[in-house]
Design an enzyme around this catalytic site. Structure first.
Site, PDB file in Angstrom:
ATOM      1  N   CYS A  79       0.826  -1.203   0.000  1.00 21.87           N
ATOM      2  CA  CYS A  79       0.000   0.000   0.000  1.00 21.87           C
ATOM      3  C   CYS A  79       0.867   1.263   0.000  1.00 21.87           C
ATOM      4  O   CYS A  79       1.479   1.581  -1.007  1.00 21.87           O
ATOM      5  CB  CYS A  79      -0.983  -0.035   1.179  1.00 21.87           C
ATOM      6  SG  CYS A  79      -2.353   1.141   1.015  1.00 21.87           S
ATOM      7  N   HIS A 167      -3.695  -5.148   0.677  1.00 25.28           N
ATOM      8  CA  HIS A 167      -3.125  -5.662   1.927  1.00 25.28           C
ATOM      9  C   HIS A 167      -3.206  -7.195   1.962  1.00 25.28           C
ATOM     10  O   HIS A 167      -4.270  -7.763   2.199  1.00 25.28           O
ATOM     11  CB  HIS A 167      -3.873  -5.082   3.129  1.00 25.28           C
ATOM     12  CG  HIS A 167      -3.611  -3.629   3.343  1.00 25.28           C
ATOM     13  ND1 HIS A 167      -2.586  -3.167   4.132  1.00 25.28           N
ATOM     14  CD2 HIS A 167      -4.233  -2.528   2.843  1.00 25.28           C
ATOM     15  CE1 HIS A 167      -2.587  -1.845   4.119  1.00 25.28           C
ATOM     16  NE2 HIS A 167      -3.575  -1.428   3.346  1.00 25.28           N
ATOM     17  N   GLU A 169      -1.948  -9.078   4.213  1.00 29.75           N
ATOM     18  CA  GLU A 169      -1.889  -9.568   5.585  1.00 29.75           C
ATOM     19  C   GLU A 169      -3.260  -9.762   6.221  1.00 29.75           C
ATOM     20  O   GLU A 169      -3.384 -10.434   7.247  1.00 29.75           O
ATOM     21  CB  GLU A 169      -1.048  -8.616   6.448  1.00 29.75           C
ATOM     22  CG  GLU A 169      -1.647  -7.238   6.692  1.00 29.75           C
ATOM     23  CD  GLU A 169      -1.313  -6.215   5.606  1.00 29.75           C
ATOM     24  OE1 GLU A 169      -1.409  -5.004   5.887  1.00 29.75           O
ATOM     25  OE2 GLU A 169      -0.975  -6.618   4.475  1.00 29.75           O
ATOM     26  N   SER A 221       3.347 -13.238  38.142  1.00 28.34           N
ATOM     27  CA  SER A 221       2.013 -12.656  38.281  1.00 28.34           C
ATOM     28  C   SER A 221       0.937 -13.728  38.260  1.00 28.34           C
ATOM     29  O   SER A 221      -0.222 -13.445  38.565  1.00 28.34           O
ATOM     30  CB  SER A 221       1.754 -11.681  37.127  1.00 28.34           C
ATOM     31  OG  SER A 221       1.666 -12.388  35.898  1.00 28.34           O
ATOM     32  N   GLY A 222       1.314 -14.935  37.875  1.00 28.89           N
ATOM     33  CA  GLY A 222       0.324 -15.988  37.697  1.00 28.89           C
ATOM     34  C   GLY A 222      -0.190 -16.060  36.280  1.00 28.89           C
ATOM     35  O   GLY A 222      -0.940 -16.962  35.923  1.00 28.89           O
ATOM     36  N   GLY A 223       0.208 -15.089  35.440  1.00 32.44           N
ATOM     37  CA  GLY A 223      -0.236 -15.056  34.053  1.00 32.44           C
ATOM     38  C   GLY A 223       0.647 -15.874  33.133  1.00 32.44           C
ATOM     39  O   GLY A 223       1.669 -16.436  33.541  1.00 32.44           O
ATOM     40  N   VAL A 224       0.254 -15.908  31.879  1.00 27.53           N
ATOM     41  CA  VAL A 224       0.945 -16.729  30.881  1.00 27.53           C
ATOM     42  C   VAL A 224       2.379 -16.250  30.670  1.00 27.53           C
ATOM     43  O   VAL A 224       3.328 -17.039  30.681  1.00 27.53           O
ATOM     44  CB  VAL A 224       0.177 -16.706  29.544  1.00 27.53           C
ATOM     45  CG1 VAL A 224       0.947 -17.478  28.467  1.00 27.53           C
ATOM     46  CG2 VAL A 224      -1.216 -17.294  29.717  1.00 27.53           C
ATOM     47  N   ASP A 225       2.560 -14.942  30.476  1.00 27.81           N
ATOM     48  CA  ASP A 225       3.872 -14.419  30.097  1.00 27.81           C
ATOM     49  C   ASP A 225       4.926 -14.685  31.166  1.00 27.81           C
ATOM     50  O   ASP A 225       6.012 -15.198  30.871  1.00 27.81           O
ATOM     51  CB  ASP A 225       3.788 -12.923  29.807  1.00 27.81           C
ATOM     52  CG  ASP A 225       2.793 -12.595  28.707  1.00 27.81           C
ATOM     53  OD1 ASP A 225       2.521 -13.478  27.875  1.00 27.81           O
ATOM     54  OD2 ASP A 225       2.269 -11.467  28.692  1.00 27.81           O
ATOM     55  N   SER A 226       4.631 -14.310  32.411  1.00 25.50           N
ATOM     56  CA  SER A 226       5.632 -14.482  33.460  1.00 25.50           C
ATOM     57  C   SER A 226       5.882 -15.964  33.742  1.00 25.50           C
ATOM     58  O   SER A 226       7.005 -16.359  34.071  1.00 25.50           O
ATOM     59  CB  SER A 226       5.217 -13.752  34.740  1.00 25.50           C
ATOM     60  OG  SER A 226       4.071 -14.323  35.327  1.00 25.50           O
TER      61      SER A 226
END
Length: 509
Positions: A79, A167, A169, A221-226
């Site tokens: 584009c 586009h 994508e 933190s208990g989350g996915v990332d950490s």
């Protein structure tokens, strides 16, 4: 990385989507602002130029010097990127007679083009532009057209440089994946070997080399990332990783105990710290959202510093920063960084004297989950919905009290457990509840009530950059509403948020 694609971002809403499509094809890529062209070395296999809200015909339209890559590496302009390449070589780019936005079909495709291999006439593409390439420069060959856009694609003679007006994508471009793969494989020669297993093995080796026998502190933190960051680090340095989980009093109901129990099975060295009262005291009477975030962040740093200082010879702080945090914190319009207060990329106070290690900073959220699967982390942890760092502190609108936290924890508990029991939890990307700073008239039994209003929020998304509200069954919403009003003292009205992002955000503060 042995090989990579660089994406130059000109401010398009679709830039991250380009990166996701490239990575889905097992090719590593990075996004850089258009005015921060990265170091080009042997690992860079090609360059993609994104779209943009700007016009190449205006003086403020970004026009970086591309001579370092053009003609030397394969380049794909999308584009605005296509218009820019044509414009700087003397082509004619003009405002479209009507804004070209939405679905179109390829009316003609060059069968010999490497970019359009396997893409047939009639293939649907997605247009989103206000300018059109009216005339190509000398040495540019047209390779695709639609009914309304004569120059929908081109190639430069003697270069592996391509431009497409649409586009590829977005999902609306039916052969978009094939076009991107053609560029990556046929034109750039990428090997498509960037997989979760390869990421794990490469990262573990790199972490061992960087950290050696140093001790690392990580705030869980208990989350996915950490969690994924912790397991990846543990795989690299074992008992030299020390994890701290702070209860800020703004977690979900029973989350402190539940998370500590889950982590026992992961073999992590973890210490739980009950700091609820310190957070409540610091937040007392504060209603401004940004000030609440900063208070929560500052108290966390104080507690974390106190706890980490008891770990002798700790040299590093590990963070679960992921790629959208990094990208969102860099302004595409200039060299300055705009750090969001809920991101992990703002650095550390000088007094902490710890170096930062961020093993996931090149990954999108769904990629983090795939890495977690490769590390054999419990699916119950990996499928957890994202939860904001300030927790319920930004889901309680207005000032925070222990009573408000208790109400929202109970409401949230009913909503999340309901999604799980009805088999809806994994169909939702993120769900949560908000407590509004208003009271509403109601009737319970023969008495009038004047109690609180809560909001249910559930969205579908891939990585949180855009999100649509979930069309949860009416029967389910009715059941949850009744249960909340009957069981949670202090609530007499439940509403459901049907706003999408954009324009609304996922959180309310």
């Amino acid at each position: 990385m042995d090989e990579k694609i660089h994406i130059l971002d000109f401010g398009s809403q679709y830039t991250q989507l380009i990166a996701r499509r490239v990575r889905e094809l097992n090719v590593y890529c990075e996004i850089s602002p258009y005015n921060k062209l990265p170091l080009i070395d042997h690992s860079v296999k090609g360059i993609i130029l994104s779209g943009s809200p700007y016009s190449v015909t205006n003086s403020d339209g970004p026009k970086p010097d591309l001579s370092i890559v053009k003609g030397k590496l394969p380049v794909l302009g999308v584009c605005y990127g296509a218009q820019l390449l044509a414009h700087i070589d003397g082509g004619s780019v003009e405002p479209s007679s009507t804004r070209e936005y939405g679905r179109a079909n390829l009316e003609w495709v060059d069968d010999e083009s490497s970019l359009f291999k396997g893409v047939n006439k009639g293939s649907q593409v997605w247009m989103s532009h206000g300018d059109t390439i009216k005339e190509l420069p000398t040495g540019f060959d047209k390779i695709a057209s639609t009914e309304d856009v004569e120059i929908a694609g081109y190639k430069i003679n003697g270069e592996e440089t391509y431009g497409i007006q649409f586009h590829p994508e977005v999902y609306h471009t039916s052969d978009g994946k094939a076009i991107i793969e053609n560029f990556l494989v046929n034109i750039c020669g990428c090997s498509q070997d960037w997989t979760p297993d390869s990421f794990v093995s490469t990262s573990v080796a790199s972490l061992k080399d960087t950290l050696g026998s140093d001790r690392v502190v990580l705030g869980l933190s208990g989350g996915v990332d950490s969690t994924v960051a912790a397991v990846l680090l543990h795989k690299a340095i074992g008992e030299n990783l020390f994890c701290i989980f702070v209860d800020n009093g703004l977690l979900r109901k029973n989350e402190f105990e539940d998370v500590l129990e889950q982590y026992k099975d992961l073999g992590l060295n973890i210490k739980g710290v009950d700091a609820k009262q310190q957070f409540y005291d610091a937040l007392k009477g504060e209603a401004d959202p940004e000030k609440k975030r900063k208070i929560i962040g500052n108290v966390f740093i104080d507690i974390f510093d106190q706890e980490s200082s008891s770990i002798k010879e700790a040299n590093w702080l590990a963070q679960g920063t992921i790629y959208p945090d990094v990208i969102e914190s860099v302004s595409v319009k200039g060299p300055s960084a705009t750090i969001k207060s809920h991101h992990n990329v703002g650095g550390l106070p000088d007094f902490m004297k710890l170096k930062v290690i961020e093993p996931l900073k090149s990954l999108f959220k769904d990629e983090v989950r795939r890495i977690g699967t490769a590390l054999e982390i419990n699916p119950d942890i990996l499928q957890r919905h994202p939860f904001p760092g300030p927790g319920l502190g930004i889901r309680i609108l207005g000032d925070i009290t222990e009573e408000k936290v208790r109400i929202l924890q109970d409401v949230d508990h009913i909503f999340i457990n309901g999604l799980k029991s009805e088999g809806l939890y994994n169909d939702v990307w993120q769900a949560g509840t908000m407590l509004l700073p208003i009271q509403s008239v109601g009737v319970m039994g023969d008495e009038r009530t004047y109690e609180r209003v809560v909001v249910l929020r559930a969205v579908s998304s891939t990585d949180g950059m855009t999100a649509d509200w979930c069309h949860l069954p009416y029967e389910f919403l009715s059941k949850i509403s009744n249960e909340i009003i009957n069981k949670v003292k202090g609530v007499n009205r439940v509403v459901y948020d049907i706003s999408s992002k954009p324009p609304a955000t996922i959180e309310w503060e």
